[in-house]
Scaffold this motif. Structure first.
Motif, PDB file in Angstrom:
ATOM      1  N   HIS A  13       0.865  -1.088  -0.017  1.00  0.00           N
ATOM      2  CA  HIS A  13      -0.233   0.111  -0.086  1.00  0.00           C
ATOM      3  C   HIS A  13       0.866   1.279  -0.033  1.00  0.00           C
ATOM      4  N   GLY A  22      -7.196   5.164  -3.556  1.00  0.00           N
ATOM      5  CA  GLY A  22      -7.744   4.148  -4.212  1.00  0.00           C
ATOM      6  C   GLY A  22      -6.704   3.334  -4.819  1.00  0.00           C
ATOM      7  N   HIS A  73      -4.937   0.962  -2.502  1.00  0.00           N
ATOM      8  CA  HIS A  73      -5.798  -0.070  -2.171  1.00  0.00           C
ATOM      9  C   HIS A  73      -5.972  -1.215  -3.379  1.00  0.00           C
ATOM     10  N   GLU A  80      -2.898  -3.453  -2.825  1.00  0.00           N
ATOM     11  CA  GLU A  80      -3.459  -4.320  -1.738  1.00  0.00           C
ATOM     12  C   GLU A  80      -4.095  -5.640  -2.494  1.00  0.00           C
ATOM     13  N   GLU A  81      -4.968  -5.299  -3.305  1.00  0.00           N
ATOM     14  CA  GLU A  81      -5.471  -6.511  -3.976  1.00  0.00           C
ATOM     15  C   GLU A  81      -4.685  -7.119  -5.039  1.00  0.00           C
ATOM     16  N   ASN A 101     -10.214  -3.730   2.143  1.00  0.00           N
ATOM     17  CA  ASN A 101     -10.967  -3.427   1.091  1.00  0.00           C
ATOM     18  C   ASN A 101     -12.534  -3.690   1.239  1.00  0.00           C
ATOM     19  N   ARG A 154     -14.225  -1.768   4.057  1.00  0.00           N
ATOM     20  CA  ARG A 154     -14.731  -0.478   3.549  1.00  0.00           C
ATOM     21  C   ARG A 154     -15.610  -0.232   2.558  1.00  0.00           C
ATOM     22  N   ARG A 163     -12.813   5.464   0.582  1.00  0.00           N
ATOM     23  CA  ARG A 163     -11.651   4.427  -0.048  1.00  0.00           C
ATOM     24  C   ARG A 163     -12.323   3.038  -0.391  1.00  0.00           C
ATOM     25  N   GLY A 164     -13.138   2.758   0.274  1.00  0.00           N
ATOM     26  CA  GLY A 164     -13.982   1.258  -0.041  1.00  0.00           C
ATOM     27  C   GLY A 164     -14.504   1.491  -1.378  1.00  0.00           C
ATOM     28  N   TRP A 172     -11.671   2.197  -4.346  1.00  0.00           N
ATOM     29  CA  TRP A 172     -11.061   0.976  -4.875  1.00  0.00           C
ATOM     30  C   TRP A 172     -12.208   0.161  -5.371  1.00  0.00           C
ATOM     31  N   SER A 173     -13.186  -0.168  -5.282  1.00  0.00           N
ATOM     32  CA  SER A 173     -14.352  -0.796  -5.973  1.00  0.00           C
ATOM     33  C   SER A 173     -14.347  -0.074  -7.142  1.00  0.00           C
TER      34      SER A 173
END
Length: 773
Positions: A526, A555, A558, A561-562, A600, A603, A626-627, A630-631
């Motif tokens: 991150h 974003g 994140h 991280e994914e 993720n 959030r 933030r969630g 990212w999405s």
């Protein structure tokens, strides 16, 4: 007292000398003393009719002795419901300057203000603007539509002045031209007596009148009659409406629908209001989705239902740090870049002080060396200098530990393992996705500082912890050619700061070695994205003048991280991963999902529980933002290509920010992508075949959220029922949506009405209707 001629001349001469010795306010032609005070000489009446001339606003300029000062320039202004002309005036021999005041055509209050150079206190007065003479009577609404005997609605007649302001009136009398069709009482209540027919209700007051058209339709008539034409829809269809009305049909066996009220504004922080009313609707579906959670989210074990409490990782501090750095360094990046490059060149050539060749530590640093660095979470001031011991030197990472860290933490072997993990996993992963970082002289070595100051950002009352942070200050020179380019707190290198184990606690918060170790890799991925993004803007993409907007920067981290989860688990994006794949199919990778992907999801769940109150591009430090960001980024990347390709690199090579970065990377209007993402949040894996653009290709959010999480039995997207003839008020931020669900009876048409403030809906709103059954 009598004075001789010679005495009088002496007095005059003395006065002239005294005047010559006095200062002035600098205005050309000023005579008398220096302006000291402004007094209101003439004020308009305290109330005035809308649209009228209020008269003069005059002020007197006087010196410290109260004597008038001529020739001073006076600035006039008005706020609220008035304007002034002219906006400047020059005081005359009596010290007076004036302007004329015109009142606006809307009621309210106005403040008039006069100022003069050198005088701190302004001269002010206020006026209340009231309605003018009553000129008309206006009925609201102008049209009423009825479909059943006994239906009622109310008409309100309001007296107005010529500008539409509510004005005083006498009693209002209501009458109807066809008393057999409807009745009306003297409170304006209209009641249907028979069907069908048309008539008028007339209101009168003080010799003025207005009318409302009444239409009573035949038994069984469509609610859409004379308003809108039905839009046929098959199950799975999505139809967009941007007008005030939408007409839908229940087909032969009835139908169910969802409304996605999307705010297309690019302002993600300011909500807009809209209302939705349905007529001719059936009872709302009993199965409409609603939030259902109890307490903190908890997870299932790998094969069973045992719940585990989730750790509360929070990056609010880091977001505030990035936002503060964006404000502080805005516009100075180009000149600071030159100053930093010059200092490094002198260091390398030996013509200046010896400095860092990479990552804030000497090029020949070896294990055991002590390096003094600023470990504070501030920017350029308030340095906290600690000694840090070099624990491991890898191909790309130098790991250091604070000499003030508590005992019982990571060992030398742990630090070496972390350096190796960064070199072999995190570094190649993030560099492949986002690009190579640099310190400006071809060094991409990164310092990873494990310091107790990260732990000290919270205490036992915080209920969360900070895992680490990147500080943009470290890219800036300690000493620049100007004050704005200097950052005394900078460590002048590529580095970030990490949480340390604290078995006995720091500020009352304990973290075991195992726990910190389990989250470290994800946090490294991150924070490394933040470092790459910032360093490339500073050193490589040199037309950039600012760091990336915080919401988009977060974003992207994140996303890092994914990507780490995909790399470690062997799974891939665009696979519609569900609970069965991440948790219980013969793969011991569920802990990786918890370490790398869980935050993720947590959030994003927060966003789904209040979509109208959040936005993927809100200018805040909310977990929900933030969630959502990212999405959305994952959704957009999945939609635009069969692989991620160079999408993420294009973000970290952008020289613009925020919405402009989205436009640059995706090559299309980002708002249309956000709109489709908002629809997908409802339709994805709903059990109805829809256009692929309304699906999430990488994750089956409905299944993971309701199965992997123990105590979230239903998908938590907030969806409200739309009840027949009942208005629902919604508040939606830009880039987001609110959701309604309704049903129509078989063979019947239903009318949806969208309004803002009683009129047509606000322009940014778009209403997408999905047929789900």
């Amino acid at each position: 007292m009598r004075l001789s001629r010679n005495s009088l001349l002496a007095v005059v001469a003395a006065s002239l000398l005294a005047a010559a010795g006095c200062g002035s306010d600098g205005s050309t032609g000023t005579t008398g003393g220096t302006p000291s005070r402004l007094d209101v000489a003439t004020a308009p009446p305290t109330t005035g009719a809308a649209g009228s001339l209020a008269g003069a606003f005059a002020v007197k300029v006087v010196d410290v002795n109260g004597s008038p000062v001529a020739g001073s320039t006076v600035n006039f202004s008005a706020t609220g419901a008035a304007s002034v002309s002219p906006s400047t005036g020059v005081s005359d021999a009596s010290g007076v300057a004036s302007t004329q005041v015109a009142l606006s055509t809307t009621i309210g209050t106005a403040t008039l203000r006069a100022t003069v150079s050198g005088v701190s206190a302004a001269a002010t007065t206020t006026i209340t603007v009231i309605a003018g003479v009553t000129t008309k009577l206006v009925n609201n609404p102008k049209t009423l539509r009825f479909f059943n005997v006994g239906d009622t609605a109310r008409i309100a007649a309001v007296a107005q002045d010529q500008f539409g302001n509510a004005a005083p009136s006498g009693a209002v009398t209501y009458s109807v031209t066809d008393g057999t069709l409807v009745s009306v009482d003297q409170a304006g209540l209209v009641r249907v007596l028979r069907q069908p027919g048309s008539t008028f209700v007339i209101s009168t007051s003080g010799g003025r009148a207005d009318s409302t058209t009444i239409n009573v339709y035949a038994v069984g008539a469509s609610k859409c009659t004379d308003v809108a034409t039905a839009s046929p829809m098959n199950v799975g269809d999505v139809t967009s409406f941007s007008t005030q009305y939408a007409c839908l049909t229940g087909a032969t066996s009835g139908a169910e629908f969802a409304v996605v009220a999307f705010n297309s504004s690019t302002d993600g922080s300011t909500p807009l209001s809209v209302s939705v009313t349905g007529n001719g609707l059936a009872v709302p579906p009993s199965t409409f989705k609603a939030p259902s959670t109890s307490g903190a989210a908890a997870l299932r074990s790998a094969i069973g239902s045992r719940s585990t409490a989730l750790p509360m990782l929070d990056e609010g501090f880091h977001l505030r740090l990035l936002a503060r750095a964006n404000r502080q360094f805005r516009g100075v990046m180009p000149s600071a870049r030159v100053a930093r490059r010059s200092a490094l060149s002198r260091s390398i050539s030996g013509t200046g002080p010896a400095g860092a060749l990479y990552s804030g530590i000497p090029a020949d640093a070896k294990v055991g060396d002590i390096v003094t660095l600023n470990v504070s979470g501030g920017t350029c001031t308030g340095a906290i200098n600690h000694g840090l011991r070099v624990e491991a030197v890898g191909a790309k990472a130098t790991v250091l530990s604070d000499t003030l860290n508590p005992i019982g933490g990571f060992t030398s072997t742990d630090y070496q393992r972390i350096a190796t993990r960064f070199d072999t996993l995190v570094y190649p992963l993030d560099v492949a996705a986002f690009g190579v970082p640099t310190d400006g002289h071809q060094s991409d070595h990164v310092a990873i500082l494990f310091t107790r100051t990260v732990n000290e950002l919270v205490d036992s009352t915080s209920h969360f912890f900070v895992g680490g942070f990147f500080n943009p200050r470290d890219l800036f020179p300690k000493v620049g050619s100007t004050l704005s380019e200097s950052c005394a707190g900078s460590n002048e290198g590529l580095m970030f700061y990490m949480l340390v184990p604290a078995p006995n606690g720091i500020n009352g918060v304990k973290h075991t070695i195992g726990f910190v170790d389990s989250i470290t890799t994800g946090i490294l991925a991150h924070e490394f994205q933040h470092l790459i993004n910032a360093s490339r803007r500073f050193w490589i993409n040199t037309t950039a003048t600012d760091f990336e907007d915080v919401w988009l920067n977060e974003g992207l981290s994140h996303i890092a991280e994914e990507l780490l989860y995909y790399r470690e688990s062997g799974l891939a994006p665009r696979s519609n991963l569900d609970d069965n794949l991440i948790r219980i199919v013969n793969r011991p990778t569920y802990p990786l999902w918890k370490n790398d992907a869980l935050s993720n999801f947590s959030r994003f769940i927060g966003y789904l529980q209040d979509p109208g109150g959040n936005s993927p591009y809100a200018d805040d430090d909310a977990l929900e933002t933030r969630g959502a960001t990212w999405s959305f980024l994952r959704y957009a990347a999945d939609r635009l290509g069969p692989t991620d390709g160079t999408i993420w690199q294009r973000f970290d090579n952008s020289t613009v920010t925020g919405q402009a970065s989205l436009q640059l990377v995706f090559g299309t209007n980002p708002v249309s992508l956000v709109r489709d993402w908002a629809v997908a949040n409802y339709t994805d894996d709903f059990g109805v075949a829809v256009d692929p653009k309304y699906t999430h290709q990488s994750w089956n959010f409905r299944d993971i959220i309701t199965t992997t999480f123990v105590n979230i039995p239903t998908y938590p997207l907030v969806v409200s029922p739309l009840i027949d003839n009942t208005k629902v008020d919604l508040s939606v931020r830009g880039g987001s949506a609110s959701y309604l669900r309704f049903a129509l009876p078989a063979t019947k048409e239903g009318l949806l009405t969208f309004t803002s403030g009683g009129g047509a809906p606000s322009t940014p709103f778009e209403f997408l209707v999905v047929r789900t059954k």
